[in-house]
Motif scaffolding. Structure first.
Motif, PDB file in Angstrom:
ATOM      1  N   ALA A  53      -1.761  -4.052  -3.314  1.00  9.65           N
ATOM      2  CA  ALA A  53      -0.975  -3.922  -1.834  1.00  9.65           C
ATOM      3  C   ALA A  53      -0.042  -4.282  -1.936  1.00  9.65           C
ATOM      4  CB  ALA A  53      -1.865  -5.072  -1.006  1.00  9.65           C
ATOM      5  N   ALA A  54       0.628  -5.755  -2.265  1.00  6.29           N
ATOM      6  CA  ALA A  54       1.570  -6.115  -2.877  1.00  6.29           C
ATOM      7  C   ALA A  54       2.913  -5.085  -2.982  1.00  6.29           C
ATOM      8  CB  ALA A  54       1.677  -7.767  -3.044  1.00  6.29           C
ATOM      9  N   ALA A  57       3.512  -2.740  -1.058  1.00  2.39           N
ATOM     10  CA  ALA A  57       4.329  -3.360   0.380  1.00  2.39           C
ATOM     11  C   ALA A  57       5.628  -3.673  -0.051  1.00  2.39           C
ATOM     12  CB  ALA A  57       3.880  -4.310   0.968  1.00  2.39           C
ATOM     13  N   LYS A 258      -1.503  -0.416   7.635  1.00  2.00           N
ATOM     14  CA  LYS A 258      -1.345  -1.421   7.228  1.00  2.00           C
ATOM     15  C   LYS A 258      -0.115  -1.814   6.528  1.00  2.00           C
ATOM     16  CE  LYS A 258      -5.298  -2.218   5.788  1.00  2.00           C
ATOM     17  NZ  LYS A 258      -6.437  -2.373   4.553  1.00  2.00           N
ATOM     18  N   VAL A 259       0.521  -0.367   5.790  1.00  2.00           N
ATOM     19  CA  VAL A 259       1.535  -1.250   4.323  1.00  2.00           C
ATOM     20  C   VAL A 259       2.720  -1.623   6.094  1.00  2.00           C
ATOM     21  CG1 VAL A 259       2.741  -0.716   2.940  1.00  2.00           C
ATOM     22  CG2 VAL A 259       0.672   0.307   2.810  1.00  2.00           C
ATOM     23  N   TYR A 262       2.186  -5.067   6.694  1.00  2.00           N
ATOM     24  CA  TYR A 262       2.281  -6.194   5.807  1.00  2.00           C
ATOM     25  C   TYR A 262       4.075  -6.164   6.031  1.00  2.00           C
ATOM     26  CZ  TYR A 262      -2.374  -5.018   3.695  1.00  2.00           C
ATOM     27  OH  TYR A 262      -3.651  -4.683   3.139  1.00  2.00           O
ATOM     28  N   PRO A 274       7.746  -9.229   1.890  1.00  2.00           N
ATOM     29  CA  PRO A 274       6.279  -7.485   2.008  1.00  2.00           C
ATOM     30  C   PRO A 274       5.408  -8.179   1.169  1.00  2.00           C
ATOM     31  CG  PRO A 274       9.108  -7.156   2.235  1.00  2.00           C
ATOM     32  CD  PRO A 274       8.899  -8.242   2.187  1.00  2.00           C
ATOM     33  N   ALA A 278       1.428  -8.872   1.732  1.00  2.00           N
ATOM     34  CA  ALA A 278       0.450  -7.984   1.840  1.00  2.00           C
ATOM     35  C   ALA A 278      -0.507  -8.726   0.930  1.00  2.00           C
ATOM     36  CB  ALA A 278       0.908  -7.118   1.006  1.00  2.00           C
ATOM     37  N   THR A 282      -3.870  -9.355   2.437  1.00  2.00           N
ATOM     38  CA  THR A 282      -5.334  -8.624   1.773  1.00  2.00           C
ATOM     39  C   THR A 282      -6.262  -9.901   2.260  1.00  2.00           C
ATOM     40  OG1 THR A 282      -3.386  -7.539   0.877  1.00  2.00           O
ATOM     41  CG2 THR A 282      -6.134  -7.505   0.452  1.00  2.00           C
TER      42      THR A 282
END
Lengths: 334, 250
Positions: A53-54, A57, A258-259, A262, A274, A278, A282
């Motif tokens: 996720a990071a 982002a 969602k992104v 973040y 970011p 993220a 998460t």
């Protein structure tokens, strides 16, 4: 005035050393995760998802934070990367050193074509078109459900190999993903300090002025879009291989939203913000959603609060607090 | 002639904003364009600087037909502009504002690698330019934090960093205090004598224009009604009439 400027570089150097040290400590802490979660593989899997996720982002911040282009459909590239990598793994080879470069190369090509049209639109038009792009990609999964698996998602992606060795252990996965995140971060910081990154910032600051100093803003925006899309696709590819499956949810507007959250929560344009946003959200999402079904309400409420009280995001708020403390200390010592 | 516009025309709907205007600018001169509100000065300005494309007519710059060129291309062949509403990169440092223009001029804007030495050379040149507009000492400030007069000077400095042959200034004295107006006017004069750059000024402040300019073009209703040195403009009957009917800004 002259006195003030003369002391600037010293403070700047000290600041940079502090920041470098903080980054190093944070990086080491991140890398140590598998060492203390050995008995609970689930935590390591969650941490791996946070790292992915990071990366996503970060990829969006490379677009939004650099050139100021607002994308509501960034999941399009994340999901595209996941499906492309997953399908190629099933049909061609499980070798990720071939799969991931292939995914990035195809994304560069496709995002350059799509981006060519998109970056010529300004403001809201760009944002709406990115949203549309996301929904088109989402719909394509169902249209081509024969090969994508439709609503069931893409199943049965083989365990990938790197130079022929199977990558299956959670700890190895985590370090691999974490290494890619660190490399992406280093790349993002490098670009930010390069002439290209500074030209991007000029576009974010004042596109009209940028054109009148001779910057080819169309090409520069396109570059930013392609870099951003490619990194998102890489993250998607990694997710598909890590997870062994890809789901159409990855392409949904909700994922894009969602992104975007973040990035905004972490601090648009701060690169590191970011990434932290993220990762933090998460993990938080997982625990809060196991306690209550209405976690989205809390999440949404928190989002509104941050946007109002700390428009620079969590990292922006932290940074300005830090700056205020250090200036106060300097003022006291002077 | 460094700049030669012939029969430039632009209509907005039924309004003839600029109607068959000819303009000739002598190299290394300060040439002002004045006129009452709605005379078409700003439209003419935008037609020359590539912000809008003329419906008819041609613009020659330094022997090249630049009609309808984009701002990016114009900046690259040495035609720079400043803005009526001061236009700088507000959240970037004053030094970086200038450095961006220098890198653009040198074709470095897209590079990912840059040597420390070239960045140092760019910073040194930027400092020299900042000295010219008396902004040295502010190089590390955010551009947006500067006082209004200083931002105007920075706007001009960004234009200078392109090493232009000609710089067009859109109402450089607008919205400034008397003191700031004097400072900017002195700056404009000094730039021409020090750098030999041609300066075209669109301005409301007629008294300042009279002192500053080598030549003045007066517009009314989208057309040129006079084009002469300041002394002749002052005595011109048509100009007096135009300003009696319009809003004389002094």
């Amino acid at each position: 005035m002259s006195d003030h400027t003369a002391t600037m570089p010293m403070h700047a150097a000290a600041d940079r050393r502090m920041k470098g040290l903080a980054l190093l400590v944070a990086a080491a802490a991140g890398a140590s995760v598998p060492l203390w979660t050995g008995n609970v593989p689930f935590v390591l899997i969650l941490a791996s998802q946070a790292v992915i996720a990071a990366i996503v982002a970060l990829s969006l911040d490379l677009l939004m934070g650099s050139t100021g282009l607002l994308s509501f459909g960034h999941a399009a590239w994340y999901g595209f990367g996941a499906y492309l990598t997953g399908l190629a793994a099933k049909m061609l080879t499980p070798e990720m050193l071939l799969l991931l470069p292939l995914t990035v190369a195809v994304t560069i090509l496709l995002s350059a074509i799509i981006g060519f049209v998109l970056v010529r639109q300004i403001g809201k038009t760009f944002a709406i078109l990115t949203l549309a792009l996301g929904q088109i990609m989402f719909a394509l999964v169902f249209v081509m459900s024969g090969i994508t698996g439709g609503e069931d998602g893409l199943q049965g992606i083989p365990v990938p190999t790197a130079l022929g060795f199977q990558i299956a252990k959670p700890a190895v996965w985590y370090w691999l993903l974490y290494g890619i995140l660190l490399a992406s971060l280093a790349g993002a910081f490098h670009i930010r300090r390069s002439p290209l990154g500074k030209s991007w910032l000029a576009i974010r600051e004042n596109t009209e002025r940028a054109r009148f100093i001779g910057l080819d803003t169309g090409t520069l925006k396109l570059l930013s879009y392609v870099v951003s899309a490619s990194l998102a696709a890489l993250a998607g590819g990694l997710f598909a291989l890590f997870n062994g499956a890809a789901s159409p949810d990855m392409l949904n507007w909700f994922e894009s939203g969602k992104v975007l959250m973040y990035v905004v929560l972490g601090g648009v344009g701060t690169i590191i913000g970011p990434v932290i946003g993220a990762a933090v959200f998460t993990v938080t999402e997982h625990y809060v959603s196991s306690v209550t079904n209405s976690w989205l309400i809390y999440f949404g409420g928190f989002f509104v609060l941050i946007v109002i009280v700390a428009p620079g995001g969590l990292f922006g708020a932290g940074a300005s607090l830090w700056a205020r403390i250090t200036t106060a200390r300097r003022g006291a010592s002077a | 002639m460094i700049l030669e516009a012939t029969n430039i025309t632009k209509h907005f709907g039924g309004l003839k904003a600029v109607n068959g205007v000819d303009l000739r600018i002598v190299p290394a001169s300060i040439h002002s364009i004045i006129g009452p509100n709605g005379a078409g000065k700003t439209t003419l300005f935008n037609l020359i600087t590539g912000a809008i494309t003329p419906a008819a007519g041609t613009v020659m710059f330094d022997g090249v037909d630049i009609t309808g060129w984009s701002p990016e291309r114009l900046a690259k062949i040495g035609l720079a502009r400043t803005f009526q509403r001061t236009s700088v990169f507000r959240n970037l440092s004053v030094l970086e504002n200038i450095a961006l223009a220098i890198r653009s001029r040198e074709g470095l804007s897209r590079s990912i690698w840059q040597s420390v030495r070239s960045e140092e050379a760019i910073a040194a040149e930027a400092m020299e330019i900042l000295g010219r507009v008396r902004l040295r000492g502010y190089e590390n400030s955010k551009a947006g934090a500067l006082a209004h007069g200083y931002q105007r000077a920075l706007d001009i400095a960004i234009g200078l960093a392109l090493k232009p042959k000609l710089i067009l200034m859109d109402e450089p004295l607008a919205g400034m205090s008397r003191g700031d107006r004097e400072t900017v006017a002195a700056l404009i004069t000094s730039l021409r004598s020090a750098l030999g750059v041609t300066i075209v000024v669109v301005e409301h402040d007629v008294s300042m224009v009279m002192r500053l300019s080598d030549r003045i073009t007066v517009m009314q209703h989208g057309q040129v009604i006079a084009d002469a040195p300041p002394a002749e403009i002052r005595d011109n009957e048509a100009v007096r009439k135009a300003y009696l009917h319009g809003s004389f800004a002094t």
